[in-house]
Design a protein around this motif. Structure first.
Motif, PDB file in Angstrom:
ATOM      1  N   ASN A 120       0.816  -1.216   0.000  1.00 48.59           N
ATOM      2  CA  ASN A 120       0.000   0.000   0.000  1.00 48.59           C
ATOM      3  C   ASN A 120       0.851   1.267   0.000  1.00 48.59           C
ATOM      4  OD1 ASN A 120      -2.578   1.186  -0.016  1.00 48.59           O
ATOM      5  ND2 ASN A 120      -2.561   1.487   2.207  1.00 48.59           N
ATOM      6  N   ASN A 121       2.138   1.115  -0.222  1.00 46.70           N
ATOM      7  CA  ASN A 121       3.075   2.226  -0.075  1.00 46.70           C
ATOM      8  C   ASN A 121       2.799   3.368  -1.042  1.00 46.70           C
ATOM      9  OD1 ASN A 121       5.521   3.410   1.073  1.00 46.70           O
ATOM     10  ND2 ASN A 121       6.428   3.034  -0.946  1.00 46.70           N
ATOM     11  N   GLU A 122       2.345   3.058  -2.284  1.00 48.52           N
ATOM     12  CA  GLU A 122       2.113   4.099  -3.290  1.00 48.52           C
ATOM     13  C   GLU A 122       0.780   4.815  -3.089  1.00 48.52           C
ATOM     14  OE1 GLU A 122       2.600   2.607  -7.199  1.00 48.52           O
ATOM     15  OE2 GLU A 122       4.614   1.835  -6.841  1.00 48.52           O
ATOM     16  N   ASN A 123      -0.016   4.337  -2.163  1.00 47.20           N
ATOM     17  CA  ASN A 123      -1.309   4.945  -1.888  1.00 47.20           C
ATOM     18  C   ASN A 123      -1.114   6.188  -1.022  1.00 47.20           C
ATOM     19  OD1 ASN A 123      -3.960   5.552  -1.315  1.00 47.20           O
ATOM     20  ND2 ASN A 123      -4.431   3.601  -0.310  1.00 47.20           N
ATOM     21  N   ASP A 124      -1.388   7.360  -1.566  1.00 46.27           N
ATOM     22  CA  ASP A 124      -1.113   8.614  -0.855  1.00 46.27           C
ATOM     23  C   ASP A 124      -1.926   8.754   0.427  1.00 46.27           C
ATOM     24  OD1 ASP A 124       0.739   9.380  -2.747  1.00 46.27           O
ATOM     25  OD2 ASP A 124      -0.737  10.435  -3.979  1.00 46.27           O
TER      26      ASP A 124
END
Length: 490
Positions: free
Chosen positions: A307-311
């Motif tokens: 979920n790292n790219e989820n702002d």
């Protein structure tokens, strides 16, 4: 909500559902100006591909087709009227014509020959067939429309579209195949199918007439298919297979059939192994407090990573997807980055292939927790897990799991399984001579390990045995850092 194709069989929408490996996708604009051979040479020079002499021979054939496509102008395909599609004979006679053993099953019934030949590339698991098809796909001249689909996904959409057409026109006996063929030809001149296979009579009935039309000069579609089977082995031992033979003949006539006999299984090449699979260390019980703490930490870490790219980092419970008008629940998710299920939630209920395809195309990554030991007693769950894996693998989805044991040890005999499904009895010493499986077809013909062939013996037919063995091979590949790092773009 997310919905798969509604109304017209809209392949332009499906374009976002196909996966082209990142190391090819980022170069697609430049590759479009190259032949497949030039693109292959570039990848070898950049160190992105191994220079395989077996693959290089096949690349030459791909480049020849690429050269012919530069000047190819596909025919204009008209949409047939509904009145033309209403049968002049009853549905039973239409079905009966498929099962008949009349002279219509010989080569004289084939349509006129189309001078543009496609490619039918077959070979064993892991020899590079899909990579070669993807390389060809990104070099197709820009003036031609194209689609690249997993064959199982393609068939799912065909059956759904066929049903919708009959409902739309309130005519159960409507002959929808000419309309399906027209829609496909109007959307895509080049069709690339990964893992072409025919396993049931419903698919065989549909494909026979569909392929006869699509690969004819009037429709002008060019086929590129990869498969683990030669054309003559398609639908082998199927019901009334003799009636499917014209389809096989048409495929052989309108493609260059190529066998990729590379001795290298690229899935078995040494790669760094990531920690996406969490299982107990020797002597530690899965349900112990120590290991359950490890599982909780493992799930949390991988969820955060996926979920790292989820702002906004939002986490949803009971998120809903729409699959052909039905609601599909996702227990925990951050759409479209990661979805989380327990094994029982994913495989313990009667989910269909369309459900798993929707999931695979909706999320980049998946966390599946609490996978127990599996045996012949839960074959339905194993089948569903294999379908799910196939769908996720085809779009290069990522997977992190907690499980009772390494996947190669997860499939056991029922008598060795304790009641909670996460513990085994101490194995009894085998009496007598144990079968070695060294002559099994999975070992001799497809190159799988004897241990995998032994575990696959829980299934009754060859197609299921092969699908199981392939799933174990793919799980190994999906655990590598190379796989995890090359996530598909959304």
């Amino acid at each position: 909500m997310y919905s798969l194709v509604q109304g017209r069989l809209n392949y332009s929408r499906l374009k976002v559902l196909t996966y082209i490996p990142r190391n090819l996708f980022h170069y697609s604009n430049r590759l479009n100006l190259q032949s497949p051979l030039e693109a292959y040479n570039s990848k070898v020079e950049e160190g992105r591909l191994n220079d395989d002499p077996y693959q290089r021979k096949i690349i030459t054939n791909l480049s020849k087709l690429h050269d012919k496509l530069a000047d190819y102008v596909p025919p204009k395909v008209e949409t047939p009227t509904i009145s033309d599609l209403k049968p002049k004979i009853g549905l039973r006679k239409i079905i009966g014509s498929f099962f008949s053993n009349s002279s219509n099953n010989n080569s004289s019934s084939l349509p006129p020959e189309h001078n543009m030949k496609g490619i039918y590339l077959y070979g064993d698991v892991g020899c590079g067939k899909t990579m070669l098809m993807d390389l060809f796909y990104v070099t197709i001249p820009e003036h031609l429309t194209k689609k690249r689909l997993h064959f199982h996904q393609f068939m799912q959409h065909l059956h759904k579209r066929s049903h919708l057409l009959k409902l739309e026109h309130n005519h159960e006996e409507l002959d929808v195949i000419p309309l399906l063929a027209a829609e496909i030809a109007q959307e895509s001149t080049i069709l690339c199918f990964d893992e072409f296979q025919v396993t049931d009579v419903a698919d065989a009935m549909l494909l026979r007439r569909l392929m006869m039309l699509l690969l004819s000069p009037d429709y002008g579609v060019i086929l590129f298919a990869t498969s683990n089977r030669a054309p003559d082995d398609l639908y082998i031992n199927g019901i009334q297979r003799v009636s499917f033979i014209p389809c096989i003949q048409q495929i052989k006539r309108q493609t260059r059939v190529i066998y990729l006999n590379s001795p290298t299984d690229y899935r078995k090449l040494p790669r760094p192994i990531s920690s996406v699979y969490c299982f107990p260390k020797p002597g530690v019980k899965y349900l112990s407090k120590v290991h359950q703490a490890n599982c909780k930490k493992h799930i949390q870490q991988w969820y955060e990573y996926f979920n790292n790219e989820n702002d906004n980092k939002d986490v949803h419970t009971d998120f809903t997807l729409l699959v052909w008008g039905r609601k599909l629940n996702v227990p925990k998710s951050s759409f479209p980055y990661v979805a989380q299920y327990t094994f029982e939630e994913l495989c313990g209920c009667p989910m269909a292939a369309g459900d798993y395809l929707t999931l695979a195309n909706s999320f980049q990554s998946f966390i599946i927790s609490d996978i127990p030991y599996l045996s012949i007693d839960v074959r339905d769950k194993v089948r569903r897990f294999i379908i799910f894996l196939d769908a996720v693998y085809d779009v290069h989805g990522r997977l992190a799991v907690t499980c009772a044991a390494p996947f190669k040890d997860l499939f056991v005999e029922p008598e060795n399984l304790m009641k909670d499904n996460f513990l085994l009895y101490k194995k009894q010493q085998d009496m007598g001579k144990e079968e070695t499986f060294q002559d099994d077809e999975l070992v001799v013909k497809h190159g799988f390990d004897k241990s995998i062939a032994k575990k696959a013996s829980m299934f009754a037919n060859d197609e299921e045995k092969f699908a199981f063995a392939r799933a174990l091979s793919r799980l190994s590949q999906m655990s590598t850092t190379d796989w995890v790092d090359n996530v598909r773009s959304i």
